[in-house]
Design a protein around this motif. Structure first.
Motif, PDB file in Angstrom:
ATOM      1  N   PRO A  71      48.499  51.107  62.406  1.00 33.56           N
ATOM      2  CA  PRO A  71      47.752  50.021  63.069  1.00 33.56           C
ATOM      3  C   PRO A  71      46.573  49.555  62.235  1.00 33.56           C
ATOM      4  N   LYS A  72      46.316  48.227  62.329  1.00 31.66           N
ATOM      5  CA  LYS A  72      45.183  47.666  61.608  1.00 31.66           C
ATOM      6  C   LYS A  72      43.894  47.968  62.373  1.00 31.66           C
ATOM      7  N   VAL A  73      42.992  48.578  61.704  1.00 32.14           N
ATOM      8  CA  VAL A  73      41.741  48.968  62.333  1.00 32.14           C
ATOM      9  C   VAL A  73      40.600  48.193  61.679  1.00 32.14           C
ATOM     10  N   ILE A  78      31.983  45.305  60.752  1.00 32.96           N
ATOM     11  CA  ILE A  78      32.438  43.925  60.977  1.00 32.96           C
ATOM     12  C   ILE A  78      32.494  43.621  62.464  1.00 32.96           C
ATOM     13  N   GLU A  79      33.018  44.584  63.240  1.00 39.63           N
ATOM     14  CA  GLU A  79      33.086  44.382  64.692  1.00 39.63           C
ATOM     15  C   GLU A  79      31.688  44.228  65.286  1.00 39.63           C
ATOM     16  N   ALA A  80      30.735  44.986  64.782  1.00 38.07           N
ATOM     17  CA  ALA A  80      29.376  44.903  65.305  1.00 38.07           C
ATOM     18  C   ALA A  80      28.758  43.546  65.011  1.00 38.07           C
ATOM     19  N   VAL A  85      27.186  38.008  66.776  1.00 34.92           N
ATOM     20  CA  VAL A  85      27.288  36.553  66.658  1.00 34.92           C
ATOM     21  C   VAL A  85      27.770  35.937  67.961  1.00 34.92           C
ATOM     22  N   LYS A  86      28.762  36.596  68.585  1.00 36.97           N
ATOM     23  CA  LYS A  86      29.294  36.093  69.850  1.00 36.97           C
ATOM     24  C   LYS A  86      28.221  36.110  70.932  1.00 36.97           C
ATOM     25  N   ALA A  87      27.413  37.180  70.950  1.00 35.99           N
ATOM     26  CA  ALA A  87      26.348  37.278  71.948  1.00 35.99           C
ATOM     27  C   ALA A  87      25.286  36.215  71.725  1.00 35.99           C
TER      28      ALA A  87
END
Length: 224
Positions: A71-73, A78-80, A85-87
């Motif tokens: 699986p791609k993790v 990057i997720e943080a 940015v989304k917040a």
């Protein structure tokens, strides 16, 4: 020349050394031969590998596709950053959506608040009367109104008939469609002026009277 005979022990030792050297050489050759030849298992694996290689339609080896079930993790860093940015964008998007909704509401309010404008002439009076008639369910067309107005008053809202039987009886016909006061009072349309000679009030009252008596002002072609 006198001959010398080596002792027995010396001859045996020399012969032994030669034999030993021959044996060592022979053993090394055998070992080399054994090492150079692949084992049966290696040869079988090699032949099997060649046999199962996929071949394309043109006879050339087909490209080998390597599939990975892992699986791609995403990287935690990057997720943080993406979450941050989304917040940060969420309040901006909400503010933009609120502004758009407010502008839409304001436009609707302005559009609703602005009354329809009509020209202050015969064309404008007829068109305004037609809109009122439509809202009240009174039949009639522009052509029917215009035709009767031109016959009755030539388009003069202040025209007064002072010679017919109504005038003799003291209730002269007045206005664009020459209406007497009792008829105006009975068929006056709510929302228009109470003045008999008001152009819009005169037209709509006369159209309302004609609809009651003739079905429509369009059916009137002479004095009514």
């Amino acid at each position: 020349m006198p001959s010398f005979t080596l002792p027995r022990t010396a001859r045996i030792t020399t012969t032994h050394k030669v034999a030993t050297a021959v044996l060592v050489a022979a053993g090394a050759t055998t070992a080399l031969a054994v090492t150079a030849q692949p084992s049966t298992a290696q040869a079988t694996a090699s032949h099997a590998s060649v046999a199962v290689k996929p071949v394309s339609a043109n006879g050339m080896p087909a490209p080998v596709q390597v599939k990975s079930d892992a699986p791609k993790v995403a990287h935690p860093a990057i997720e943080a950053v993406a979450a941050q940015v989304k917040a940060q964008d969420a309040p901006k998007k909400a503010h933009t959506a609120k502004q758009a909704a407010n502008r839409s509401t304001e436009r609707k309010a302005v559009h609703k608040a602005e009354p329809k404008r009509y020209a202050n002439n015969l064309d404008g009076w007829i068109r305004q009367s037609l809109d009122i008639m439509k809202a009240k369910g009174i039949p009639g067309t522009y052509e029917g109104l215009h035709r009767n107005i031109m016959r009755e008053s030539s388009g003069n809202p202040n025209a007064v008939n002072d010679w017919d039987i109504n005038a003799i009886n003291g209730i002269p016909s007045k206005g664009l469609l020459q209406v007497i006061q009792p008829t105006f009072d009975r068929f006056h349309v709510a929302g228009t002026a109470d003045n008999l000679t008001d152009p819009v009030a005169n037209i709509t009252a006369a159209a309302n009277y004609a609809a009651d008596r003739y079905g429509s002002i369009d059916n009137v072609n002479s004095a009514y």
